[in-house]
Design a protein around this motif. Sequence first.
Motif, PDB file in Angstrom:
ATOM      1  N   ASN A 243       0.885  -1.263  -0.045  1.00  0.00           N
ATOM      2  CA  ASN A 243      -0.038  -0.029  -0.014  1.00  0.00           C
ATOM      3  C   ASN A 243       0.879   1.177  -0.087  1.00  0.00           C
ATOM      4  O   ASN A 243       0.783   2.292   0.779  1.00  0.00           O
ATOM      5  CB  ASN A 243      -0.997   0.076   1.165  1.00  0.00           C
ATOM      6  CG  ASN A 243      -1.990  -1.094   1.072  1.00  0.00           C
ATOM      7  OD1 ASN A 243      -2.158  -1.554  -0.180  1.00  0.00           O
ATOM      8  ND2 ASN A 243      -2.791  -1.274   2.265  1.00  0.00           N
ATOM      9  N   SER A 244       1.709   1.234  -0.962  1.00  0.00           N
ATOM     10  CA  SER A 244       2.843   2.160  -0.988  1.00  0.00           C
ATOM     11  C   SER A 244       3.762   2.497  -0.003  1.00  0.00           C
ATOM     12  O   SER A 244       4.715   3.474  -0.158  1.00  0.00           O
ATOM     13  CB  SER A 244       1.965   3.785  -1.310  1.00  0.00           C
ATOM     14  OG  SER A 244       1.042   3.505  -2.205  1.00  0.00           O
ATOM     15  N   HIS A 245       3.790   1.838   0.962  1.00  0.00           N
ATOM     16  CA  HIS A 245       4.536   2.136   2.196  1.00  0.00           C
ATOM     17  C   HIS A 245       5.640   0.896   2.091  1.00  0.00           C
ATOM     18  O   HIS A 245       5.489  -0.142   1.821  1.00  0.00           O
ATOM     19  CB  HIS A 245       3.921   1.799   3.765  1.00  0.00           C
ATOM     20  CG  HIS A 245       2.887   3.159   3.798  1.00  0.00           C
ATOM     21  ND1 HIS A 245       2.066   2.950   4.889  1.00  0.00           N
ATOM     22  CD2 HIS A 245       2.931   4.053   2.922  1.00  0.00           C
ATOM     23  CE1 HIS A 245       1.345   4.262   4.717  1.00  0.00           C
ATOM     24  NE2 HIS A 245       1.987   5.055   3.737  1.00  0.00           N
ATOM     25  N   PHE A 246       7.011   1.434   2.704  1.00  0.00           N
ATOM     26  CA  PHE A 246       8.137   0.258   2.918  1.00  0.00           C
ATOM     27  C   PHE A 246       7.714  -0.628   3.986  1.00  0.00           C
ATOM     28  O   PHE A 246       7.222  -0.361   5.076  1.00  0.00           O
ATOM     29  CB  PHE A 246       9.216   0.913   3.228  1.00  0.00           C
ATOM     30  CG  PHE A 246      10.068   1.387   2.001  1.00  0.00           C
ATOM     31  CD1 PHE A 246       9.456   1.543   0.425  1.00  0.00           C
ATOM     32  CD2 PHE A 246      11.525   1.592   2.001  1.00  0.00           C
ATOM     33  CE1 PHE A 246       9.971   2.196  -0.310  1.00  0.00           C
ATOM     34  CE2 PHE A 246      12.107   2.068   1.065  1.00  0.00           C
ATOM     35  CZ  PHE A 246      11.405   2.344  -0.209  1.00  0.00           C
ATOM     36  N   THR A 247       7.859  -2.008   3.701  1.00  0.00           N
ATOM     37  CA  THR A 247       7.660  -3.036   4.944  1.00  0.00           C
ATOM     38  C   THR A 247       9.191  -3.005   5.432  1.00  0.00           C
ATOM     39  O   THR A 247       9.964  -2.454   5.250  1.00  0.00           O
ATOM     40  CB  THR A 247       7.373  -4.311   4.361  1.00  0.00           C
ATOM     41  OG1 THR A 247       8.351  -4.957   3.629  1.00  0.00           O
ATOM     42  CG2 THR A 247       6.098  -4.028   3.439  1.00  0.00           C
TER      43      THR A 247
END
Length: 628
Positions: A243-247
């Motif tokens: 969702n566009s975020h870094f894990t």
Amino acid sequence: MSPAADAAPDDRIRTYDDFVRVHAYLLAAAGIPPSLHERLYRKLADEVFDGGEVFAVEPCEEGRQRRLVLAADAPLRRESDVFLVDHAWSFRLSDALKQLREVPGLAERMAALMCVDLDRRVEHEESDEQDQEKSGSLEHVVQVLEKERARIQETGGDSAAWLELEELGMDDDMLAALDLSAKFPNLVALNLWGNKLQDPDKTMQELGKCRRLKALWLNENPVLGKSIDKAVLDGLPELEIYNSHFTKRAGAWALGFCADIVGADNPCSSVESTLLESIMTIDLSDRCIHNLPEAFSPRKMPSLSKLNIRGNPLDQISSEDLLKLMSGFTQLQELEVDIPGPLGSSAISIIEALPNLSLLNGLNASSIIEGGKHIVDSALQPRLPEWSRDEPLAERVIGAMWLYLMTYRLADEEKIDETPVWYVMDELGSAIRHSDDANFRIAPFLFMPEGKLVSAISYTVLWPTRDVETGEECTRDFLFGIGEDKQRSARLTAWFRTPENYFIQAHLILSNDPKEADIIWVGMQVDSEVKNALGLTDQQYTNQFPFEACLVMKHHLAETIHKVRLANNQYTLEKTSFFEYETHFTVMNYIGKMNHINTPEFVKEFEKEHQGFTSCILYPLSCNFSHY
């Protein structure tokens, strides 16, 4: 009689020399470079509006604002051209609402220009999208899948796959029917943004089969917020972007995605070290990064020259360690970062720690040092208009127009017009957003083709103040020429939302001693007597306008009347003027029949009504009283 017939023949603008002679003051006041004067004259004389051939207007801020970009094939050089911007709406302030309600099409055009008709546009778009979904969404999905399968067959049977399946109306049953894991065993990125997935178990049952996924977008699906996040992060062991975020697993692949090395046109399962070494620009903004990936290092990315890390907490690394890491990028010249933020609370300290920087948050490092600017933020959140769905367009425009309005006053050799003319630039001009380091400048300009003010046509003139590349946003300084000595940052709050941490860093400290305060906030009127009693100076600010006392305190009324701009007409005590409202500036909102009573008669009536009470002090004014 027309203005042209009324003007003397010699006054008409026929040549460039005539233009300069008549408009010399306006050209100087506007600051238009002399090298552009003749080009401006040609465009004014021939009414050339060629901005549409050079610029493009694009939506931004989720459609609630627009921006202007250079769309020409070639770059635009500094002071190489000048453009005319028309005025879409000019008015006196008192006529604004009346015009919006009565002039056909005006409210609709202004509402679209100011992006306050978004809900109406969305309703039409949603209706069209629903029709499209009913007629061809499944067919389109199949076409996308077949196209990707054909590409994989051409490049090799085990080639990485990247699927863009956003806003296709897909539900959980449709996702299961596609059987993506079987068709694309090496699926690395799946974009399902804006579909209709809503069952966490069904959705995860299919996604869990795609074990090699490195990027997944489920944004704007009903399934979000239903405990699917943990299942996705636990069930997809190689996922680096969700969702566009870094894990927490984000590494070289995620960095390559943000640097445009990998994507739908170039899917791959891994990013080679040679590709990281070639990265010069990378945008890591708003990726919810708590700690930078191990691959983000000067050794692996030695060519990095432009970096954006805005909107990331970076709370798992100290500012000292982060600055030390940044200092290793010897080629880094442009940096975007929140201030205060992960690198500290002072722009000056950041520049001192990173001496190779030329631009910090879009501003020249040298100007930051010279101006002593500790807080620097070229990406302040804009103030966007707000409205209710039931609010008419005219009222929406009245609320939003202050973000777009500009003004000028007319003047001649004898006087200046005290009532300003307000205007809104056309769609092109109104799309030019603010920047502290703007690449364009604008100025209002009155063209007088007949050589007289009565024939003047108002325009706004636009020209580049530095080289602009194709695709670059075109900006202007909303407060050109206004520095911090004139409260520039405070004035910008008219267009932008000043972050709370700005005020925290600025130390607005409360004090109970008025002499120590920079700003005095009181409920009483502060006049010269109060200032002397409290020991206040002219360098301190109060929550009152200068000379406010003459309006809000009764004991200043008589003094004000004797000293002064009080009524529209010259003040006089001549009896013939007692009934002229604009001379004595008395209350005019009477209801019903009004009886005028002179002072002697009023005293008798007053004593009669109040049973002999005569302790009344009157100022030397004629009074109007009404009987209802």
